[in-house]
Design a protein around this motif. Structure first.
Motif, PDB file in Angstrom:
ATOM      1  N   SER A  57     -16.200   4.065   1.576  1.00  0.00           N
ATOM      2  CA  SER A  57     -15.755   5.081   2.537  1.00  0.00           C
ATOM      3  C   SER A  57     -14.639   5.944   1.950  1.00  0.00           C
ATOM      4  O   SER A  57     -14.479   7.100   2.329  1.00  0.00           O
ATOM      5  CB  SER A  57     -15.314   4.436   3.848  1.00  0.00           C
ATOM      6  N   MET A  58     -13.887   5.402   1.019  1.00  0.00           N
ATOM      7  CA  MET A  58     -12.829   6.204   0.393  1.00  0.00           C
ATOM      8  C   MET A  58     -13.362   7.051  -0.766  1.00  0.00           C
ATOM      9  O   MET A  58     -12.603   7.771  -1.407  1.00  0.00           O
ATOM     10  CB  MET A  58     -11.724   5.281  -0.142  1.00  0.00           C
ATOM     11  N   LYS A  59     -14.633   6.899  -1.081  1.00  0.00           N
ATOM     12  CA  LYS A  59     -15.264   7.611  -2.207  1.00  0.00           C
ATOM     13  C   LYS A  59     -14.547   7.323  -3.530  1.00  0.00           C
ATOM     14  O   LYS A  59     -14.401   8.202  -4.390  1.00  0.00           O
ATOM     15  CB  LYS A  59     -15.315   9.124  -1.949  1.00  0.00           C
ATOM     16  N   LEU A  60     -14.077   6.088  -3.640  1.00  0.00           N
ATOM     17  CA  LEU A  60     -13.448   5.662  -4.888  1.00  0.00           C
ATOM     18  C   LEU A  60     -14.555   5.236  -5.844  1.00  0.00           C
ATOM     19  O   LEU A  60     -15.510   4.588  -5.420  1.00  0.00           O
ATOM     20  CB  LEU A  60     -12.586   4.419  -4.626  1.00  0.00           C
ATOM     21  N   LYS A 104       0.836  -1.199   0.000  1.00  0.00           N
ATOM     22  CA  LYS A 104       0.000   0.000   0.000  1.00  0.00           C
ATOM     23  C   LYS A 104       0.876   1.256   0.000  1.00  0.00           C
ATOM     24  O   LYS A 104       0.577   2.242  -0.669  1.00  0.00           O
ATOM     25  CB  LYS A 104      -0.904  -0.054   1.247  1.00  0.00           C
ATOM     26  N   GLU A 105       1.997   1.212   0.719  1.00  0.00           N
ATOM     27  CA  GLU A 105       2.889   2.373   0.790  1.00  0.00           C
ATOM     28  C   GLU A 105       3.431   2.718  -0.597  1.00  0.00           C
ATOM     29  O   GLU A 105       3.440   3.870  -1.011  1.00  0.00           O
ATOM     30  CB  GLU A 105       4.086   2.095   1.729  1.00  0.00           C
ATOM     31  N   ARG A 106       3.850   1.688  -1.303  1.00  0.00           N
ATOM     32  CA  ARG A 106       4.375   1.901  -2.652  1.00  0.00           C
ATOM     33  C   ARG A 106       3.287   2.423  -3.577  1.00  0.00           C
ATOM     34  O   ARG A 106       3.491   3.331  -4.369  1.00  0.00           O
ATOM     35  CB  ARG A 106       4.918   0.588  -3.223  1.00  0.00           C
ATOM     36  N   LEU A 107       2.127   1.814  -3.451  1.00  0.00           N
ATOM     37  CA  LEU A 107       0.980   2.227  -4.277  1.00  0.00           C
ATOM     38  C   LEU A 107       0.696   3.714  -4.053  1.00  0.00           C
ATOM     39  O   LEU A 107       0.545   4.489  -5.011  1.00  0.00           O
ATOM     40  CB  LEU A 107      -0.242   1.377  -3.898  1.00  0.00           C
ATOM     41  N   ASP A 108       0.662   4.127  -2.786  1.00  0.00           N
ATOM     42  CA  ASP A 108       0.387   5.525  -2.461  1.00  0.00           C
ATOM     43  C   ASP A 108       1.449   6.456  -3.037  1.00  0.00           C
ATOM     44  O   ASP A 108       1.131   7.530  -3.556  1.00  0.00           O
ATOM     45  CB  ASP A 108       0.323   5.718  -0.934  1.00  0.00           C
ATOM     46  N   GLY A 109       2.705   6.048  -2.935  1.00  0.00           N
ATOM     47  CA  GLY A 109       3.809   6.864  -3.461  1.00  0.00           C
ATOM     48  C   GLY A 109       3.652   7.096  -4.955  1.00  0.00           C
ATOM     49  O   GLY A 109       3.829   8.217  -5.459  1.00  0.00           O
ATOM     50  N   SER A 129      -6.621   2.470  -2.448  1.00  0.00           N
ATOM     51  CA  SER A 129      -6.085   3.720  -1.915  1.00  0.00           C
ATOM     52  C   SER A 129      -7.012   4.888  -2.216  1.00  0.00           C
ATOM     53  O   SER A 129      -7.545   4.984  -3.333  1.00  0.00           O
ATOM     54  CB  SER A 129      -4.710   3.997  -2.522  1.00  0.00           C
ATOM     55  N   GLU A 130      -7.149   5.780  -1.252  1.00  0.00           N
ATOM     56  CA  GLU A 130      -7.988   6.968  -1.426  1.00  0.00           C
ATOM     57  C   GLU A 130      -7.329   7.966  -2.371  1.00  0.00           C
ATOM     58  O   GLU A 130      -7.955   8.919  -2.803  1.00  0.00           O
ATOM     59  CB  GLU A 130      -8.303   7.609  -0.063  1.00  0.00           C
ATOM     60  N   LYS A 131      -6.070   7.720  -2.724  1.00  0.00           N
ATOM     61  CA  LYS A 131      -5.376   8.645  -3.616  1.00  0.00           C
ATOM     62  C   LYS A 131      -5.709   8.403  -5.088  1.00  0.00           C
ATOM     63  O   LYS A 131      -5.305   9.169  -5.952  1.00  0.00           O
ATOM     64  CB  LYS A 131      -3.863   8.538  -3.408  1.00  0.00           C
TER      65      LYS A 131
END
Ligand SMILES: CC(C)=CCC/C(C)=C/CC/C(C)=C/CC/C(C)=C/COP(=O)(O)OP(=O)(O)O
Ligand SMILES: O=P(O)(O)OC[C@@H](O)CO
Ligand SMILES: [Mg+2]
Length: 255
Positions: A126-129, A65-70, A93-95
């Protein structure tokens, strides 16, 4: 309210490209393969400028998840959608703007057909994805995705079987069917299979796995694919990926 307005922003954007007759190109970024964020920025700029329609972000092995977010943070600089291509529930991810909300239709494991989706649904909400309803069908070589997803792969030459899945997916209300030959497949999904499915079903076909030449990409779009995905070719030879994007753009209806 029109049907268009009922769709989310990303689905409406993709639908508009389809309605215009513009072939869609998805640039697949595998977070595990990105070693340097500056290189990613460089590559993403080229892909965007060449007219790639959206970024798909995902991978099967070695993705956190960290890599995905980056990666998603870097891709935020470009005004095209960032869509998650999930291999499992940890890659949400919410990003991102949207997620291919996929069911692996030819898996023998209920987890990949409906279990992961149930586990993910409240998280996505909840992430509005934006969820993009997508059937995922693994064909031929299948690669890592077939192994992990316990797919009973559709043989490359069994277009009738693939068409039956496509029609079932359409009847279940899915907007897209992703025909996957597997990351780095030595042979792509065959144009003949795409043509046969397109005659039988109105579902929008996304085709990926092993596309590494403009000629093959053109054949796949001419056969009826609304979207193609390229991953490995971006990693291995970015200039070639740009040629693929250019080649399919030239197929735009009325161009
Ligand atoms: C809806 C949610 C949250 C999950 C669905 C999960 C499902 C159905 C997964 C299907 C099975 C699977 C393993 C799909 C893989 C999709 C994917 C990201 C493929 C691209 O990865 P590769 O490029 O093959 O990865 P590697 O390079 O790591 O081998
Ligand atoms: O990496 P390639 O071979 O382009 O495949 C893309 C994608 O379909 C893999 O899931
Ligand atoms: Mg890969």
């Amino acid at each position: 309210m029109s049907i268009m307005n009922l769709k989310g922003k990303v689905a409406s954007y993709l639908q508009r490209l389809i309605d215009e007759g513009s072939p869609i190109h998805f640039s697949l970024i595998d977070p595990d393969k990105v070693t340097d964020l500056e290189i990613l920025q460089n590559v993403a700029t080229k892909l965007y400028r060449s007219g790639s329609s959206a970024f798909l972000v995902g991978g099967t092995l070695g993705v956190s998840k960290e890599r995905l977010d980056g990666i998603l943070e870097i891709l935020n600089d470009y005004p095209i959608p960032k869509i998650i291509f999930p291999s499992n529930v940890n890659l949400i991810s919410e990003k991102a703007d949207a997620i291919l909300f996929m069911s692996l239709l030819n898996s023998d494991d209920l987890y990949y057909v409906i279990g992961a989706q149930v586990a993910a649904s409240f998280i996505v909400k909840s992430m509005k994805l934006e969820p993009i309803p997508t059937g995922y069908l693994i064909v031929g070589h299948g690669g890592t995705a077939a192994h992990i997803g316990r797919a009973r792969v559709i043989p490359y030459d069994n277009a009738e079987l693939a068409s039956a899945y496509a029609l079932a997916a359409e009847f279940m209300g899915m907007d897209y069917l992703y025909l996957e030959a597997g990351s780095g497949a030595p042979e792509t999904v065959r144009p003949e299979m795409i043509r046969t499915i397109s005659r039988v079903s109105r579902i929008n076909l996304i085709v990926g796995g092993g596309i590494r030449s403009p000629e093959r990409a053109v054949e796949i779009v001419r056969a009826g694919a609304k979207a193609i995905v390229t991953g490995n070719v971006i990693e291995n030879d970015t200039e070639r990926a740009l040629k693929i994007i250019e080649a399919i753009q030239n197929l735009r209806v009325g161009y």
